[in-house]
Design an enzyme around this catalytic site. Structure first.
Site, short mmCIF file in Angstrom:
data_model
loop_
_atom_site.label_atom_id
_atom_site.label_comp_id
_atom_site.label_asym_id
_atom_site.label_seq_id
_atom_site.Cartn_x
_atom_site.Cartn_y
_atom_site.Cartn_z
N GLU A 125 0.85 -1.18 0.00
CA GLU A 125 0.00 0.00 0.00
C GLU A 125 0.89 1.24 0.00
O GLU A 125 1.83 1.28 0.78
CB GLU A 125 -0.92 0.04 1.22
CG GLU A 125 -1.92 1.20 1.12
CD GLU A 125 -2.90 1.26 2.30
OE1 GLU A 125 -2.76 0.49 3.25
OE2 GLU A 125 -3.80 2.10 2.23
N GLY A 265 3.01 2.56 10.92
CA GLY A 265 2.72 1.75 12.10
C GLY A 265 2.57 0.27 11.78
O GLY A 265 3.22 -0.59 12.38
N GLU A 302 -5.53 -2.86 12.57
CA GLU A 302 -5.21 -3.70 11.41
C GLU A 302 -6.18 -4.87 11.32
O GLU A 302 -6.62 -5.24 10.23
CB GLU A 302 -3.77 -4.19 11.47
CG GLU A 302 -2.71 -3.11 11.61
CD GLU A 302 -2.86 -1.94 10.66
OE1 GLU A 302 -3.33 -2.14 9.54
OE2 GLU A 302 -2.51 -0.80 11.06
N1 TRP Z 1 -3.01 1.03 5.67
C1 TRP Z 1 -2.11 1.08 6.78
C2 TRP Z 1 -2.96 1.36 8.00
O1 TRP Z 1 -3.47 2.39 8.20
C3 TRP Z 1 -1.05 2.11 6.73
C4 TRP Z 1 -0.19 2.25 5.54
C5 TRP Z 1 -0.46 2.88 4.40
C6 TRP Z 1 1.16 1.92 5.45
N2 TRP Z 1 0.64 2.96 3.61
C7 TRP Z 1 1.64 2.39 4.23
C8 TRP Z 1 2.02 1.27 6.30
C9 TRP Z 1 2.97 2.26 3.86
C10 TRP Z 1 3.34 1.14 5.91
C11 TRP Z 1 3.81 1.64 4.72
O2 TRP Z 1 -3.20 0.51 8.77
ZN ZN Z 2 -5.50 1.75 8.55
#
Ligand code: TRP
Ligand code: ZN
Length: 882
Positions: A125, A265, A302
């Protein structure tokens, strides 16, 4: 030249994908220097769109082969994309096979496939999958995944990917393989693999329907004893989502893996969450109560994405808050429900609001302001913001307020009935909540309510009161407005739920209600009152707005003493403190600040209160943050804000000396360590007391309390007490701090997460004559410092630039020079982390001179650099835009 520069993406340009990818088979030959990736996709044309070429996203890939239905084919590479023009006609599926290699060991961005401590991890992501293979790397393309991993068995004994393991075996040359099949279709951003020397804690759980599931938490060999809390948090999350929303675990196996190199995180990859170690590892010896609480909420967050994000995902990245705002709301509710009784719930609510007001309100007022559903971006990584997450959660919370708790659960149920398995927009979510509650205000006002998604900026609600003694009628007029934000000059009225109450002269509540403000200005009236009441407005922080009401001190003192709403009780104390801070800041420079007796006495009576919780007392007795105070000013001298707040703290320390001593002695012992809210609250209050006692001792040169703090530091049986004692010495600037810091380092030299605390405490310490910047520069040379590790970079560089305004905003601009050097240095390593640091100067326009000019020059210096990443370029360009 970097790939994909200068391409601003607009929400209005959304087009469905011209092709669908129904299934993906990936085979990885894992090698740090050169990993081979064989990708066989089942592809078909989208029958709803005219025929067009297939353009697959790719980044930093070496392409070796492209086959269509087993035959070679012509292709082009255009700006990183792989373009295929001669594909089979018609709508039959065809097989597309792509063979590429990549270099995980060289991947310092930590996006795509990378190596951390000798193990392989992925982060996809938002757009990391394209760094693994060519693909339609967008969330509305959902496919079934089969993944085969091959690697050296000795170096990478554990091979994980999403779903279920369906096979494994040996290969030649000491290599082995494992094959994973994910039973759920998913967008590419939820793909994950992990390979390395890891061990795991396992737990079998039964769902309500009697199904068995395997939960696993994977870490490095020495860390297994720090996984108990994460596992408990995971078990609690599984049970909570089933109990509160009827959402069960939909997998046989749910894995969490920890890595110490991670940009954020944690990440909700389907069935294979990958976490920053900071949000997994905890023992009483190494983690504070705050760490324990953060682990609980991030594990919950998560896990809750498994439904809100994974089962129903985002159509495009402009809809990010669809999953993030909703999932933050869910993790906040989870932590509140686990906290149990009303006052512990209120403490969590106050903490969440504090984050919103110290981080999101400034974002909403600065150059990066954007709606909860943005209209454009240059780099999507820059939009994982407090607006998308925390303000997004407030928008969901307001929906719950408007339809009620049961109505909201009904709405979520309808949302899943309608959209399970789909990639949707924020509109679909809001519509489902409203449709499940046809009699509600939300349903009636839905189009207007949705302005919360489209309009940026923090609304202001100005309240004025009128008391008609003759008829016993009290009127509150509420007027709303919203300042312009970049690209949005005029704002239409929002739907603002205002929870309110009225207190009579004896402090007892005489009326309460919920007013839903929809017009620019409305008046609510309460009749039949015997005397003029004190209004308690925006209870529980029922909307993310700035409430202006000309409270007298007497009114605030009454609310602080009597309000039945704990949020507004705390808020009254904050208003009393902010008013005093602002008066001192606006007064002539050097004018001595003198805290008045009524304020001191009010603080004393809270501290000494016989029934209030320690955790709540700690929140009331903590002065508003410097950044929060700064936001109330048009022109900010951060050093003056810092000096005034420090002076207030010194006076609170001295005036309440005996009370602090009592508080410390009464709360310092909590028995066997447990990170529950009650005992954590006691430790927090004891810690705050100790800090004030050490601050008071500075004036009097009394060695007793610093000595006790040092003793406590040495003897403490848990990290919370030990760190609080260390912090008390560092914050008060006592000479014992130096030896305590040395000891602390020696004790924890093999605990990276504790070393982060060690760096961050020093970088965030109160500035004395400009001593912090030289200390930070020196710590950059420390053998344990490594700017490539994001946690370590944050612990030193961010703690100074983003969390220590009094030390950072030096009149000689040396802090800004340091900032610009680090932004540029980090940008070459990890643009995501660099761009977060770049935002430390978001609010430069508010600065007083000479800081304002110094900051502008530093930003301009960064902006002038050739070859910046999209990430940093977007931040600095917006900062400089008129
Ligand atoms: N989707 C993740 C969350 O909010 C966070 C996230 C988005 C992320 N992009 C990222 C984590 C890139 C690490 C690196 O839970
Ligand atoms: Zn999230």
């Amino acid at each position: 030249m970097r790939e994909g520069q200068n391409a601003v993406i607009y929400r209005a340009d959304y087009q469905p994908p011209p092709y669908w990818i129904d299934a993906v088979e990936l085979v990885f030959d894992l090698d740090p220097a050169k990993t081979r990736v064989l990708n066989r996709m089942k592809v078909r044309r989208n029958p709803d769109l005219p025929a067009q070429p297939l353009k697959l996203d790719g980044e930093e890939l070496n392409l070796a082969r492209v086959l269509v239905n087993g035959q070679g084919t012509s292709f082009k590479l255009e700006g990183g994309r792989l373009v295929l023009e001669n594909l089979p006609e018609g709508h039959e599926p065809f097989e597309l096979e792509i063979f590429t290699t990549c270099a995980p060991a060289k991947n310092t961005q930590l996006m795509g496939l990378y190596v951390s401590n000798g193990s392989f991890f992925t982060q996809c992501e938002a757009e990391g999958f394209r760094r693994i293979t060519y693909f339609l790397d967008r969330p509305d393309v959902m496919a079934s995944y089969t993944v085969t991993l091959r690697a050296d068995k000795r170096l990478y004994p554990v091979l994980l990917s999403n779903g279920n393991r369906v096979g494994a075996g040996e290969l030649d040359d000491g290599r082995h393989w494992a094959r994973w099949v994910d039973p759920h279709r998913k967008p590419s951003y939820l793909f994950a693999l992990v390979a390395g020397q890891l061990v795991c804690r396992e737990q079998k759980v039964l769902s309500r329907g009697g199904k068995e599931h395997l939960l696993q938490v994977y870490v490095r060999a020495g860390d297994l004893d720090k996984t108990e809390h994460a596992m408990h948090s995971l078990m609690a999350s599984v049970a909570w989502d089933e109990a509160r929303f009827g959402l069960p675990l939909d997998l046989e196996r749910f894995m969490v893996v920890a890595t110490s190199d991670f940009n954020m995180g944690a990440m909700e990859n389907k069935g294979l969450n990958i976490f920053n170690t900071k949000y997994v590892l905890a023992s009483q010896a190494t983690a504070t109560d705050t760490d324990f609480a953060n682990i609980e909420s991030v594990v919950g967050h998560e896990y809750f994405h498994n439904w809100t994000g994974n089962r129903i995902t985002c159509r495009d990245w402009f809809q990010l808050s669809l999953k993030e705002g909703l999932t933050v709301f869910r993790d906040q509710e989870f932590s509140q429900d686990l906290a149990g009784e009303a006052s512990a719930r209120a403490v969590k609510r106050i903490e969440d609001v504090r984050v919103l007001r110290t981080a999101q309100f400034p974002e909403d007022a600065g150059p990066m302001a954007h709606p909860v559903r943005p209209d454009q971006y240059l780099e999507i990584n820059n939009f994982y913001t407090v607006t998308i997450y925390e303000k997004g959660a407030e928008v969901v919370r307001m929906m719950q307020t408007l339809v009620g708790r049961d109505g909201f659960a009904r709405g979520l149920k309808l949302y899943f009935e309608r959209h399970d398995g789909q990639a949707v927009t924020c509109d679909e979510f809001a519509q489902a909540i409203a449709d499940a509650n046809p009699q509600s205000k939300l349903h009636e006002l839905l189009p207007q309510f949705k302005r919360w998604y489209s309009q940026a900026g923090t609304p202001r609600v100005k309240a004025t009161s009128q008391w008609d003694a003759a008829t016993g009628t009290y009127r509150l007029t509420l007027s709303q407005s919203c300042p312009p934000t970049p690209g949005q000059a005029d704002k239409a009225p929002f739907v603002i739920p205002v929870a309110w109450g009225l207190l009579g002269p004896d402090g007892r509540e005489v009326a309460h209600g919920l007013h839903v403000l929809t017009q620019a200005s409305e008046t609510l009236a309460v009749e039949g009152l015997a005397a003029e009441p004190v209004p308690s407005i925006l209870r529980g922080f029922s909307a993310p707005v700035i409430l202006e009401f000309d409270y007298s001190d007497e009114q605030l003192l009454a609310l602080l003493a009597h309000d039945t709403d704990p949020f507004n009780r705390w808020e009254a104390g904050q208003r009393l403190a902010v008013n005093r801070a602002l008066a001192a800041i606006r007064g002539e420079a050097g004018a001595a600040l003198h805290l008045d007796a009524p304020f001191i006495e009010a603080m004393r009576s809270i501290l000494r209160h016989p029934t209030l919780d320690a955790a709540f007392k700690e929140l009331v007795l903590t002065l508003p943050a410097e950044t929060y105070i700064a936001e109330q000013l048009d022109v900010v001298d951060p050093q003056r804000v810092h000096a005034v707040r420090e002076s207030m703290r010194e006076q609170l320390a001295a005036a309440l000396l005996h009370d602090w001593a009592w508080a410390y002695e009464a709360h310092k012992d909590c028995g066997a360590y447990r990170p529950d809210p009650v005992s954590a609250g006691r430790r927090a209050l004891a810690g705050l007391a100790l800090t004030h006692l050490c601050i008071a001792a500075r004036r009097t040169h009394d060695p007793v309390w610093p000595g006790k703090a040092y003793q406590r530091f040495k003897d403490a049986s848990n990290m919370t007490d030990r760190f609080n004692a260390l912090a008390a010495l560092v914050i008060s600037g006592h000479e014992l701090a130096r030896s305590a810091l040395e000891r602390f380092h020696a004790m924890f030299k093999d605990e990276p997460l504790v070393l982060d605390k060690w760096f961050s405490l020093q970088a965030g310490a109160p500035d004395r004559g400009g001593n912090i910047l030289p200390a930070v520069r020196q710590l950059m040379q420390h053998p344990d410092f490594n700017i490539r590790n994001p946690n370590r970079a944050r612990s030193l560089v961010f703690s100074y630039c983003s969390a220590n305004p009094g030390a950072f905003h030096r009149p000689d601009a040396a802090g800004y020079v340091f900032w610009s050097e680090r932004v540029i240095e980090l940008d070459a390593i990890n643009p995501q982390v660099a761009a977060r640091l770049a935002r430390a100067l978001d609010r430069w326009r508010k600065l007083a001179e000479p800081q304002r000019s110094g900051a502008r020059e530093a930003i301009a210096r960064v902006a002038a650099k050739a070859d910046l990443s999209n990430d940093v370029r977007e931040v600095v360009t917006r900062a400089l835009a008129e």
